[in-house]
Design a protein around this motif. Structure first.
Motif, PDB file in Angstrom:
ATOM      1  N   UNK A  20       1.055  -1.256   0.036  1.00  0.00           N
ATOM      2  CA  UNK A  20       0.173   0.004   0.234  1.00  0.00           C
ATOM      3  C   UNK A  20       1.032   1.309  -0.031  1.00  0.00           C
ATOM      4  N   UNK A  21       0.242   2.491  -0.311  1.00  0.00           N
ATOM      5  CA  UNK A  21       0.938   3.694  -0.349  1.00  0.00           C
ATOM      6  C   UNK A  21       0.079   4.610   0.503  1.00  0.00           C
ATOM      7  N   UNK A  47       2.369   7.240  -6.072  1.00  0.00           N
ATOM      8  CA  UNK A  47       2.504   5.988  -5.241  1.00  0.00           C
ATOM      9  C   UNK A  47       1.510   4.995  -5.954  1.00  0.00           C
ATOM     10  N   UNK A  48       0.902   5.169  -7.301  1.00  0.00           N
ATOM     11  CA  UNK A  48       0.343   4.146  -7.593  1.00  0.00           C
ATOM     12  C   UNK A  48       0.973   2.828  -7.665  1.00  0.00           C
ATOM     13  N   UNK A  53      -5.494  -1.349  -6.243  1.00  0.00           N
ATOM     14  CA  UNK A  53      -7.087  -2.027  -6.016  1.00  0.00           C
ATOM     15  C   UNK A  53      -7.908  -0.882  -5.423  1.00  0.00           C
ATOM     16  N   UNK A  54      -7.653   0.046  -4.667  1.00  0.00           N
ATOM     17  CA  UNK A  54      -8.571   1.282  -4.506  1.00  0.00           C
ATOM     18  C   UNK A  54      -7.744   2.333  -3.948  1.00  0.00           C
ATOM     19  N   UNK A  55      -8.285   3.648  -3.879  1.00  0.00           N
ATOM     20  CA  UNK A  55      -7.831   4.840  -3.559  1.00  0.00           C
ATOM     21  C   UNK A  55      -8.726   5.506  -2.852  1.00  0.00           C
ATOM     22  N   UNK A  56      -8.329   6.514  -1.916  1.00  0.00           N
ATOM     23  CA  UNK A  56      -8.987   7.302  -1.280  1.00  0.00           C
ATOM     24  C   UNK A  56      -8.380   8.448  -0.510  1.00  0.00           C
ATOM     25  N   UNK A  70     -12.904   5.006  -3.395  1.00  0.00           N
ATOM     26  CA  UNK A  70     -13.653   3.879  -4.239  1.00  0.00           C
ATOM     27  C   UNK A  70     -12.636   2.863  -4.804  1.00  0.00           C
ATOM     28  N   UNK A  71     -13.107   2.035  -5.487  1.00  0.00           N
ATOM     29  CA  UNK A  71     -12.303   0.768  -6.090  1.00  0.00           C
ATOM     30  C   UNK A  71     -11.715   1.224  -7.355  1.00  0.00           C
ATOM     31  N   UNK A  72     -10.427   1.026  -7.613  1.00  0.00           N
ATOM     32  CA  UNK A  72      -9.722   1.274  -8.895  1.00  0.00           C
ATOM     33  C   UNK A  72      -8.694   2.037  -8.632  1.00  0.00           C
ATOM     34  N   UNK A  73      -7.981   2.455  -9.824  1.00  0.00           N
ATOM     35  CA  UNK A  73      -6.795   3.436  -9.846  1.00  0.00           C
ATOM     36  C   UNK A  73      -7.260   4.626  -9.395  1.00  0.00           C
TER      37      UNK A  73
END
Length: 475
Positions: A20-21, A47-48, A53-56, A70-73
């Motif tokens: 994770x980042x 940091x992708x 898997x998800x980002x917030x 949400x889910x995704x890049x």
């Protein structure tokens, strides 16, 4: 333990799964400004590679905390309107690959919760090794869990110690939790960073024109124009508020154990972790590999991108010319989905393509960072042979991976790690190479010019510096 080779051939992507980042910023800006959210967005972009898997992002305006995840890049989850809806002068963000807890939006971070002293947002990179024990204990005290992540365990511990100020509550948490963790926590009026007592997971401090940033890697600081101040020390709590930054050294460990795979594969090559530039470290690994593995060949090529720096180092020391014999499709990320057996078979060819004009008739040294299950290596070797390579010698810039990681990297199960169930000769035959060479443990540490006790190399040695307990809830 016996493991069917046909299962290895038909398996999904054999590379290590990212961790994770985390990113956080405290800005001297008006509460209505969206600069904190915008800088966090850019920091997460940098940091992708650590999680797709998800980002917030969660933002505080001094009175309350708002959240969007949400889910995704990062580019899928955040559009301009989302950033415009996140005003505030403090922000934290997270990109995730699940290691503890399943893949679902409820497990996406940051986690935002209310407790006795107000609102808190929490992000976490790492893995607690005593999650099950802590969840059971907290549940007996009445805690209710909404997710399956170990991050929520930390949130519940913080709530349990809420009669104390944040720094003291975190100090108590650091005594309770075991394993590897880099945390960034945000209240309505402060930003807090915490690193595990051995420094297994990375976390650094940056300065952007007087504003402070916390991030997993220094490359994220570069992206937003900040300067690297230093790394958060193992066992240290960093508190940032309107008065500035202060440090509390809570736990003192007799040793450090920085994750060695950050330097081999995970971190961006332009990052500097705990005083070591990642690109330079990989070049040194390649040089050491050339000293240990002298091969009569015509060219050196890399498995891009993580093998490139090591291949350049190998070329420099061996005197063999470096060539781009494999080209990468840069529009396919590390988590490319392979929904059918036919797509799995095509997966490597969609990511990589051999260049016949470079490799045809040549004795090729192919440098990669690691071999996990062996399926990808097998397909690449065959790809080079189909392109006309006369010989393919595979050299690996890390020792054989024989043990699973329990500290925040989702490796294959131990019985699926090819070096755990096959000898080097058997692996060579399985992947179809003319020869196979790994860097030695001693050579790896020598290349990084640091004492072996400063690193966690449990994936190679089986020696876990922070121990192993029941680590998984749901994977």
């Amino acid at each position: 333990m016996f493991f069917d080779q046909s299962e290895m051939v038909s398996g999904t992507d054999s590379k290590w799964k990212d961790e994770c980042g985390v990113f956080g910023i405290f800005m001297n800006k008006p509460p209505a400004s969206t600069d904190a959210a915008r800088n966090t967005f850019y920091g997460l972009y940098a940091l992708q590679h650590r999680g797709q898997e998800s980002a917030g992002i969660a933002v505080s305006d001094g009175d309350s905390i708002k959240l969007h995840k949400g889910m995704g890049l990062v580019s899928d989850v955040f559009k301009t309107r989302h950033i415009d809806e996140l005003p505030g002068h403090i922000a934290i963000g997270h990109v995730r690959y699940s290691t503890t807890g399943g893949s679902a939006v409820v497990n996406a971070q940051p986690l935002v919760f209310h407790y006795l002293n107000g609102m808190v947002a929490l992000t976490h990179n790492g893995n607690l090794t005593n999650t099950l024990e802590l969840r059971k204990r907290l549940a007996t005290y009445g805690s209710v869990f909404q997710t399956t992540t170990d991050t929520e365990v930390i949130a519940n511990l913080l709530a349990r110690y809420s009669q104390d100020k944040m720094e003291d509550a975190l100090a108590k948490c650091m005594i309770d939790i075991k394993g590897a963790f880099a945390l960034i926590i945000m209240t309505e009026d402060r930003l807090v960073g915490v690193r595990d007592q051995m420094g297994i997971r990375p976390l650094c401090i940056g300065n952007l024109n007087g504003d402070f940033i916390l991030a997993s890697e220094s490359a994220a600081l570069d992206t937003v124009g900040a300067k690297l101040v230093r790394d958060v020390k193992p066992g240290e709590i960093i508190v940032i508020d309107k008065e500035g930054m202060r440090s509390l050294q809570v736990v003192h460990s007799p040793r450090q154990a920085h994750c060695i795979f950050e330097y081999i594969y995970f971190a961006r090559p332009d990052s500097t972790l705990d005083g070591i530039n990642v690109n330079r470290a990989r070049r040194e690994l390649g040089k050491q590999l050339a000293r240990e593995c002298k091969i009569e060949a015509d060219i050196v090529i890399a498995v891009p991108d993580s093998g490139t720096a090591a291949a350049l180092g190998y070329s420099e020391t061996s005197g063999l010319p470096f060539e781009e014999g494999l080209m990468k499709n840069r529009y396919i990320g590390r988590t490319f989905i392979q929904p059918t057996q036919q797509m799995r078979e095509l997966g490597v060819r969609l990511k990589l393509n051999a260049v016949p004009e470079v490799v045809a008739g040549k004795r090729v040294v192919m440098v990669d960072d690691s071999i996990v299950r062996g399926t990808t290596s097998k397909k690449i070797v065959q790809m080079l042979r189909n392109a006309g390579a006369a010989e393919v010698h595979m050299v690996v810039a890390s020792p054989p991976t024989k043990f699973s990681c329990y500290y925040g990297i989702d490796t294959s199960r131990q019985e699926e790690l090819i070096a755990n169930i096959m000898s080097n000769e058997q692996i060579k035959e399985f992947i179809g190479a003319d020869s196979l060479h790994y860097i030695s443990m001693e050579g790896m540490f020598a290349a990084l010019k640091n004492d072996a006790d400063n690193y966690c190399a449990a994936c190679f040695s089986g020696k876990y510096p922070a121990g192993i307990e029941a680590t998984r809830i749901n994977n």
